[in-house]
Design a protein around this motif. Structure first.
Motif, mmCIF file in Angstrom:
data_model
loop_
_atom_site.group_PDB
_atom_site.id
_atom_site.type_symbol
_atom_site.label_atom_id
_atom_site.label_comp_id
_atom_site.label_asym_id
_atom_site.label_seq_id
_atom_site.Cartn_x
_atom_site.Cartn_y
_atom_site.Cartn_z
ATOM 1 N N SER A 53 0.827 -1.211 0.000
ATOM 2 C CA SER A 53 0.000 0.000 0.000
ATOM 3 C C SER A 53 0.863 1.263 0.000
ATOM 4 C CB SER A 53 -0.945 0.006 1.204
ATOM 5 O OG SER A 53 -0.211 -0.081 2.410
ATOM 6 N N SER A 54 2.078 1.153 0.506
ATOM 7 C CA SER A 54 2.987 2.306 0.530
ATOM 8 C C SER A 54 3.841 2.405 -0.727
ATOM 9 C CB SER A 54 3.898 2.233 1.750
ATOM 10 O OG SER A 54 4.692 1.073 1.716
ATOM 11 N N GLY A 55 3.696 1.424 -1.617
ATOM 12 C CA GLY A 55 4.401 1.482 -2.890
ATOM 13 C C GLY A 55 5.686 0.690 -2.977
ATOM 14 N N SER A 56 6.020 -0.058 -1.932
ATOM 15 C CA SER A 56 7.207 -0.914 -2.008
ATOM 16 C C SER A 56 6.940 -2.072 -2.960
ATOM 17 C CB SER A 56 7.564 -1.448 -0.631
ATOM 18 O OG SER A 56 7.942 -0.403 0.225
ATOM 19 N N ILE A 57 7.930 -2.350 -3.793
ATOM 20 C CA ILE A 57 7.755 -3.347 -4.861
ATOM 21 C C ILE A 57 8.814 -4.430 -4.752
ATOM 22 C CG2 ILE A 57 7.920 -3.708 -7.364
ATOM 23 C CD1 ILE A 57 6.741 -0.910 -7.732
ATOM 24 N N ASN A 58 8.406 -5.654 -5.029
ATOM 25 C CA ASN A 58 9.381 -6.726 -5.154
ATOM 26 C C ASN A 58 9.020 -7.596 -6.338
ATOM 27 O OD1 ASN A 58 7.172 -7.725 -3.342
ATOM 28 N ND2 ASN A 58 8.308 -9.637 -3.551
ATOM 29 N N TYR A 59 10.038 -8.190 -6.937
ATOM 30 C CA TYR A 59 9.869 -9.043 -8.111
ATOM 31 C C TYR A 59 10.573 -10.376 -7.902
ATOM 32 C CZ TYR A 59 8.595 -4.780 -10.690
ATOM 33 O OH TYR A 59 7.999 -3.619 -11.116
ATOM 34 N N ALA A 60 10.057 -11.398 -8.538
ATOM 35 C CA ALA A 60 10.790 -12.648 -8.627
ATOM 36 C C ALA A 60 12.031 -12.407 -9.477
ATOM 37 C CB ALA A 60 9.926 -13.731 -9.267
ATOM 38 N N ASP A 61 13.122 -13.079 -9.133
ATOM 39 C CA ASP A 61 14.369 -12.881 -9.875
ATOM 40 C C ASP A 61 14.193 -13.149 -11.368
ATOM 41 O OD1 ASP A 61 16.590 -14.160 -7.252
ATOM 42 O OD2 ASP A 61 15.728 -12.172 -7.583
ATOM 43 N N SER A 62 13.341 -14.090 -11.696
ATOM 44 C CA SER A 62 13.182 -14.507 -13.090
ATOM 45 C C SER A 62 12.534 -13.443 -13.969
ATOM 46 C CB SER A 62 12.370 -15.794 -13.159
ATOM 47 O OG SER A 62 11.100 -15.609 -12.570
ATOM 48 N N VAL A 63 11.898 -12.449 -13.353
ATOM 49 C CA VAL A 63 11.203 -11.431 -14.150
ATOM 50 C C VAL A 63 11.792 -10.034 -13.989
ATOM 51 C CG1 VAL A 63 9.093 -12.796 -13.983
ATOM 52 C CG2 VAL A 63 9.415 -10.829 -12.458
ATOM 53 N N LYS A 64 12.775 -9.883 -13.113
ATOM 54 C CA LYS A 64 13.379 -8.566 -12.896
ATOM 55 C C LYS A 64 13.922 -8.001 -14.200
ATOM 56 C CE LYS A 64 14.642 -9.027 -8.019
ATOM 57 N NZ LYS A 64 15.752 -9.178 -7.040
ATOM 58 N N GLY A 65 13.618 -6.732 -14.432
ATOM 59 C CA GLY A 65 14.074 -6.081 -15.649
ATOM 60 C C GLY A 65 13.169 -6.296 -16.849
ATOM 61 N N ARG A 66 12.204 -7.209 -16.723
ATOM 62 C CA ARG A 66 11.285 -7.481 -17.846
ATOM 63 C C ARG A 66 9.841 -7.130 -17.503
ATOM 64 N NH1 ARG A 66 10.451 -12.548 -19.532
ATOM 65 N NH2 ARG A 66 10.886 -13.534 -17.501
ATOM 66 N N PHE A 67 9.461 -7.333 -16.244
ATOM 67 C CA PHE A 67 8.085 -7.079 -15.824
ATOM 68 C C PHE A 67 8.029 -5.855 -14.924
ATOM 69 C CE2 PHE A 67 6.350 -11.737 -15.957
ATOM 70 C CZ PHE A 67 6.811 -11.860 -17.258
ATOM 71 N N THR A 68 6.897 -5.143 -14.991
ATOM 72 C CA THR A 68 6.684 -3.978 -14.138
ATOM 73 C C THR A 68 5.285 -4.033 -13.541
ATOM 74 O OG1 THR A 68 8.155 -2.628 -15.520
ATOM 75 C CG2 THR A 68 6.684 -1.464 -14.014
ATOM 76 N N ILE A 69 5.212 -3.957 -12.226
ATOM 77 C CA ILE A 69 3.926 -3.933 -11.542
ATOM 78 C C ILE A 69 3.604 -2.487 -11.175
ATOM 79 C CG2 ILE A 69 4.915 -4.335 -9.248
ATOM 80 C CD1 ILE A 69 2.384 -6.002 -8.611
ATOM 81 N N SER A 70 2.334 -2.153 -11.267
ATOM 82 C CA SER A 70 1.894 -0.815 -10.870
ATOM 83 C C SER A 70 0.458 -0.906 -10.366
ATOM 84 C CB SER A 70 2.009 0.164 -12.047
ATOM 85 O OG SER A 70 1.197 -0.250 -13.128
ATOM 86 N N ARG A 71 0.060 0.127 -9.653
ATOM 87 C CA ARG A 71 -1.311 0.154 -9.134
ATOM 88 C C ARG A 71 -1.877 1.566 -9.254
ATOM 89 N NH1 ARG A 71 -0.985 -1.563 -3.010
ATOM 90 N NH2 ARG A 71 -3.199 -0.973 -3.034
ATOM 91 N N VAL A 72 -3.174 1.629 -9.476
ATOM 92 C CA VAL A 72 -3.893 2.901 -9.495
ATOM 93 C C VAL A 72 -5.029 2.757 -8.489
ATOM 94 C CG1 VAL A 72 -5.198 4.562 -10.849
ATOM 95 C CG2 VAL A 72 -3.278 3.329 -11.895
ATOM 96 N N ASN A 73 -4.833 3.298 -7.321
ATOM 97 C CA ASN A 73 -5.815 3.121 -6.249
ATOM 98 C C ASN A 73 -7.161 3.742 -6.605
ATOM 99 O OD1 ASN A 73 -4.007 1.705 -4.663
ATOM 100 N ND2 ASN A 73 -3.316 3.521 -3.555
ATOM 101 N N ALA A 74 -7.148 4.832 -7.342
ATOM 102 C CA ALA A 74 -8.405 5.488 -7.712
ATOM 103 C C ALA A 74 -9.265 4.589 -8.597
ATOM 104 C CB ALA A 74 -8.121 6.799 -8.414
ATOM 105 N N LYS A 75 -8.620 3.633 -9.254
ATOM 106 C CA LYS A 75 -9.348 2.707 -10.125
ATOM 107 C C LYS A 75 -9.445 1.306 -9.522
ATOM 108 C CE LYS A 75 -8.217 4.963 -14.508
ATOM 109 N NZ LYS A 75 -7.671 4.764 -15.880
#
Length: 115
Positions: A53-75
């Motif tokens: 909820s505070s925006g901290s992000i983590n990725y699996a090693d296998s997808v780092k640099g290729r995938f991007t997660i984001s959120r839009v709370n208003a939606k």
């Protein structure tokens, strides 16, 4: 009760891109941790990416640099931008929302990476 609806899966060639979306019902989204998991045939469900909820992000090693997660709370929506897809990314992708120790899951969307 929270309902999650994923969209955006499909068939893509290796090296291609897809963007997954997950829309949540209810009022807890902005204070919840959200993420994407995936499960390939015969394998366990694993975390792909998560965002608190505070925006901290983590990725699996296998997808780092290729995938991007984001959120839009208003939606009430979380996204997963997937680039440079590989055949090993083929799986059912599930949206997850976790709030006060309770996990909510979507039904999943299939991503197939194949030529």
């Amino acid at each position: 009760q929270v309902q999650l609806v994923e969209s955006g899966g499909g068939l893509v060639q290796p090296g291609g891109s897809l963007k997954l979306s997950c829309a949540a019902s209810g009022r807890i989204f902005s204070t919840a941790s959200v993420g994407w998991y995936r499960q390939a045939p015969g394998k366990q469900r694993d975390l792909v990416a998560g965002i608190t909820s505070s925006g901290s992000i983590n990725y699996a090693d296998s997808v780092k640099g290729r995938f991007t997660i984001s959120r839009v709370n208003a939606k009430n929506t979380v996204y997963l931008q997937m680039n440079t897809l590989k055949p090993e990314d083929t799986a059912v992708y599930y949206c997850n929302v976790r709030h006060i120790g309770v996990n909510y899951w979507g039904k999943g969307t299939l991503v197939t990476v194949s030529s």
